[in-house]
Design a protein around this motif. Sequence first.
Motif, PDB file in Angstrom:
ATOM      1  N   ASN A 289      -3.660  10.466   1.758  1.00 50.44           N
ATOM      2  CA  ASN A 289      -3.993   9.470   2.782  1.00 50.44           C
ATOM      3  C   ASN A 289      -2.739   8.754   3.276  1.00 50.44           C
ATOM      4  O   ASN A 289      -2.601   8.466   4.471  1.00 50.44           O
ATOM      5  CB  ASN A 289      -4.971   8.453   2.208  1.00 50.44           C
ATOM      6  CG  ASN A 289      -6.304   9.100   1.836  1.00 50.44           C
ATOM      7  OD1 ASN A 289      -6.674  10.155   2.375  1.00 50.44           O
ATOM      8  ND2 ASN A 289      -7.028   8.487   0.904  1.00 50.44           N
ATOM      9  N   TRP A 290      -1.844   8.481   2.333  1.00 47.89           N
ATOM     10  CA  TRP A 290      -0.592   7.814   2.734  1.00 47.89           C
ATOM     11  C   TRP A 290       0.229   8.703   3.663  1.00 47.89           C
ATOM     12  O   TRP A 290       0.843   8.239   4.617  1.00 47.89           O
ATOM     13  CB  TRP A 290       0.181   7.479   1.462  1.00 47.89           C
ATOM     14  CG  TRP A 290       1.504   6.805   1.723  1.00 47.89           C
ATOM     15  CD1 TRP A 290       1.708   5.573   2.191  1.00 47.89           C
ATOM     16  CD2 TRP A 290       2.799   7.389   1.526  1.00 47.89           C
ATOM     17  NE1 TRP A 290       3.049   5.295   2.289  1.00 47.89           N
ATOM     18  CE2 TRP A 290       3.747   6.409   1.896  1.00 47.89           C
ATOM     19  CE3 TRP A 290       3.252   8.635   1.081  1.00 47.89           C
ATOM     20  CZ2 TRP A 290       5.112   6.634   1.821  1.00 47.89           C
ATOM     21  CZ3 TRP A 290       4.609   8.846   1.003  1.00 47.89           C
ATOM     22  CH2 TRP A 290       5.525   7.870   1.389  1.00 47.89           C
ATOM     23  N   LEU A 293      -1.275   8.613   7.162  1.00 48.46           N
ATOM     24  CA  LEU A 293      -1.012   7.334   7.802  1.00 48.46           C
ATOM     25  C   LEU A 293       0.417   7.262   8.319  1.00 48.46           C
ATOM     26  O   LEU A 293       0.670   6.769   9.425  1.00 48.46           O
ATOM     27  CB  LEU A 293      -1.273   6.218   6.793  1.00 48.46           C
ATOM     28  CG  LEU A 293      -0.994   4.793   7.295  1.00 48.46           C
ATOM     29  CD1 LEU A 293      -1.881   4.446   8.487  1.00 48.46           C
ATOM     30  CD2 LEU A 293      -1.211   3.797   6.161  1.00 48.46           C
ATOM     31  N   MET A 294       1.373   7.767   7.553  1.00 50.10           N
ATOM     32  CA  MET A 294       2.762   7.713   7.977  1.00 50.10           C
ATOM     33  C   MET A 294       3.014   8.587   9.201  1.00 50.10           C
ATOM     34  O   MET A 294       3.804   8.233  10.077  1.00 50.10           O
ATOM     35  CB  MET A 294       3.679   8.126   6.820  1.00 50.10           C
ATOM     36  CG  MET A 294       3.663   7.172   5.641  1.00 50.10           C
ATOM     37  SD  MET A 294       4.114   5.489   6.107  1.00 50.10           S
ATOM     38  CE  MET A 294       5.794   5.724   6.613  1.00 50.10           C
ATOM     39  N   LEU A 296       0.841   9.175  11.529  1.00 48.72           N
ATOM     40  CA  LEU A 296       0.274   8.443  12.659  1.00 48.72           C
ATOM     41  C   LEU A 296       1.203   7.311  13.092  1.00 48.72           C
ATOM     42  O   LEU A 296       1.403   7.078  14.292  1.00 48.72           O
ATOM     43  CB  LEU A 296      -1.103   7.892  12.266  1.00 48.72           C
ATOM     44  CG  LEU A 296      -1.837   7.084  13.347  1.00 48.72           C
ATOM     45  CD1 LEU A 296      -2.096   7.943  14.591  1.00 48.72           C
ATOM     46  CD2 LEU A 296      -3.162   6.541  12.803  1.00 48.72           C
ATOM     47  N   LEU A 297       1.770   6.657  12.121  1.00 48.19           N
ATOM     48  CA  LEU A 297       2.697   5.587  12.473  1.00 48.19           C
ATOM     49  C   LEU A 297       3.948   6.114  13.168  1.00 48.19           C
ATOM     50  O   LEU A 297       4.497   5.461  14.056  1.00 48.19           O
ATOM     51  CB  LEU A 297       3.099   4.822  11.200  1.00 48.19           C
ATOM     52  CG  LEU A 297       2.005   3.981  10.545  1.00 48.19           C
ATOM     53  CD1 LEU A 297       2.519   3.354   9.247  1.00 48.19           C
ATOM     54  CD2 LEU A 297       1.527   2.886  11.494  1.00 48.19           C
TER      55      LEU A 297
END
Length: 947
Positions: A289-290, A293-294, A296-297
């Motif tokens: 998940n991390w 998320l990264m 996407l960021l």
Amino acid sequence: MHCMGSLRVVRPTPYRLNIQTRLLLLCLSVATPLLAIGSFFLWQQYSMLKSQSQRDVTIEAKLAGHAIDEWLKGEREAARALAISINLFKADSPQRLIISALHNHPGWSEVFLVDPKGKLLSYVANHKVRAQSNPQLPLNSFGEILLKKHSKVSGYTTSPLSGRPALLINVPIHQADKIKEILIVSIEPTALLNLFHGLNEQSSPVVTVIDANKKVITRTLHNEIWEGQDATVPPPADNPDDRLWDTSSPGVGITNGAFGTFALEPLPDLGWLVVVAEPKSTTLNGAHNWLMLMLLLALSALGVSLLLAFLATMHFTKNINLFVQEAFAIGQGDLSRRVNVRASDELGTLAHAFNQMASKLEIDQEQKFLVERLAEAIRQSLDLDQILDTTVRELGRTLSASRCCLALLDDRESDFETPRQLVFEHVWYDSEQDGTPLNNRALVVASDSVLEMILTQGSILSLDLLEEGAGPSPLFQNENGSPDDWKSIRSLIACPIVANNVSKGLILVHQCNQLRTWSDSELELVQTTARHVTLAMQHAQLYSRTKMMAEQEMLINHIVRSVRSSLDLNTILNTATEELAKALGVSRCQIAQPNKNGPLVVSHEFHTTDLSSTQGVSLYSEPLDFHPAGSKQPRPGHNLVLGIDLNKITSSWDLPSSGRDGGNPGRAVTLKEAPIAIINDINSDSRTLPFKQFLDQVGSKSLIAAPLLSEQHLVGLLIVHQCDHERTWKSSEIQLVQAIADQLAIAITHAHLFAQIRYQAITDGLTGLYNHVYFKHRLAEEIRLADRKGMPCSLLMIDLDNLKQINDHFGHPVGDQAIRHVAGILKTLLRSGDTAARYGGEEFVVILPETSLLEAGLIGNRLCSQIANAQVPGLGRITASIGAASYPRQAIDLDDLIGKADKALYCAKAAGRNQIWIFEEPGRPVPEFRVPQRLLAAKNRSANDDA
């Protein structure tokens, strides 16, 4: 006519992209590879996280195994202590001790006490004594103890009486190398869960403990199902944890997909196995998940960067105009103006450079004012403390620092093995900048610390990044060496104070409220201040040295005046010891001289009020004979007087004799060398060992001993002591002691010369008796005492018979020998208060204080008999005539008394010599001047019989 025209070729201007487009393209060209690199980096971090999870689980297994091992050791030691208590207090009932142990150990459920054959002696459960229905226990639960004679911890089992799950600890109680009794402690297996309190969530690591028989002792997850189960058998079908079982696992099934990582930790002493498993939801799923998320960021950051680049160009022109306006204002000399361009590009860098230039000009101006103030303070004051306080205050305010302090090296200790120490005597702080006073004013400089490096190299050091709470200050080698005052410092400057290439201290500037990067101009200001401090210290040191030299010169002049104005040696020495002790601030100041009690005895002393006097104490614990004729040759190294080598003595010590003749001032001891003894630590200096008893009695911890020499003759020893602490003597103090010793040696020499001259003036050279002058003075004193006390004073006049014939027949040397012989008899027979003198030629006089006429006649008769019975070498026997008179019975004054005694002497000689006559007034029943010798002899015998 032709007109010629010029042709100009105009080239088309190439198309150029505007700054907005360029920034957008630049952002895309930079962001694309960064996005690819970031994605690869994230994937690599994902793999590293998985490996890190495995390492963490392994560490957790190690910690869990160590915790279980330590817990079992503690329980075993508690059981062993209970067994020892039961064995020691065997006369009392053991149930009370067992109940008390159960209260102190909540995990204990039952305690048994049995004999080696299995017979139950005592049983306590749930803090109460239970009845024993079956007093015999099976031997298999403690048979191994009988064989190995040591305690044992069982695996998962049940209590032999209650049948409850338990861990049994068997402790044998020995007596005479035999097992007397066995203590069995039953511990609930759930007590192990207290070690892993809080590890019962689905996201927490699962800890399982398996004994040597592959039975599960406890488990942090669903322990009620797994406790006591066989770890090698699959769990029941309705087990909520059946998904965790895997036949390929060496322990409980934990290696399938439900768990991400696991680790096994064996306990070899017990044969147990600790299994720690980490759920996959806390390791891999979180990392996945991390990762998403990264990514996407990263895409969002790409879009935002393009938008920001477009917006930045809109304000580009505005910033340029603002920069130009402020730059012109600074160029016109307004140093308070700053270029306020909020940009981090080249324009911002240029603006920052202009601002730094303006700030430097302002700082230079402030530094100039500061240096001028310091120079003015140095010129106007010689008080070093005031100058240093002003320095730290002005420097701290100029730099807007939290704290500014100046530390000087403590130079009292000169031992290279002892670390140096910085003493902070001058501290300024600003509470608005989070500055606080220093509670620790002394700081030990370790040999391998940064502080020692600064002091040794003499170079300035600035530290800009001291993170709060990150650990000890870089100035220290370990955390224990860092005082609490230094842990709040975020940035600092440390500049050494160097004089004559030697570091004298440090100037320290602290910033406690924020991180700060110190500029070159600020560092230069601190260095300039350090140079001015060095100059001020040199001026103060010169002033102090000059003042001290003046005080020492005044002290020496005072002693010199005392020597020249007085011949009273006691007054001179007492004054010198007192003045020297006050000048040096020492505990004791002593002068040791030779006398009849020893070769060196404390004759004069000044000490502080808290100490007792040691006057009259000898430096030597045992009597010593320094006469070469009466002692053996001294051994090298065994004859030191506080560092002065007595083996170099070339002539003996002639101690002054005591007696009625006044004594002979003693000769001194000649030394080839007489070095001054400087001892900073009595306990560590081997030169003080022969004088330990004397130094312990004095209480000395440090001393200076200077010989008192007169023409290379030792006439005494000057000693100064520091009794309350060890002291490192300065060269100026040593020079002062040496100068005072020289003056005291002169004073003692003058006193000895005066005593010698006085002795020669009142002493007869042939006989050693007092001469005629001293006799008249002494007789006048005794007559005054007789008048005051109302007591008689008698006088004997003695004349050697036929001395002229002796000189004519045997020579004058024999006559002189006869005179000395009579003088020796007088010295031997007379009392301590009597005074004998040579009146002239062959006549002697004896003053008899507090003696009646009859007693004087008896004494004269004894002298007359002793002279007649003694043999004179080379001559034989001689005789003497004696006349006696008494004051105030026969005489009214000194001359009358001498005349009456002389008349009695004349009658004795006229009556045939070798007899004594006493003077009597006319009208007495006896002849006028004569008392028969036989009558006096009869009275003498009667007096002896009565005695």
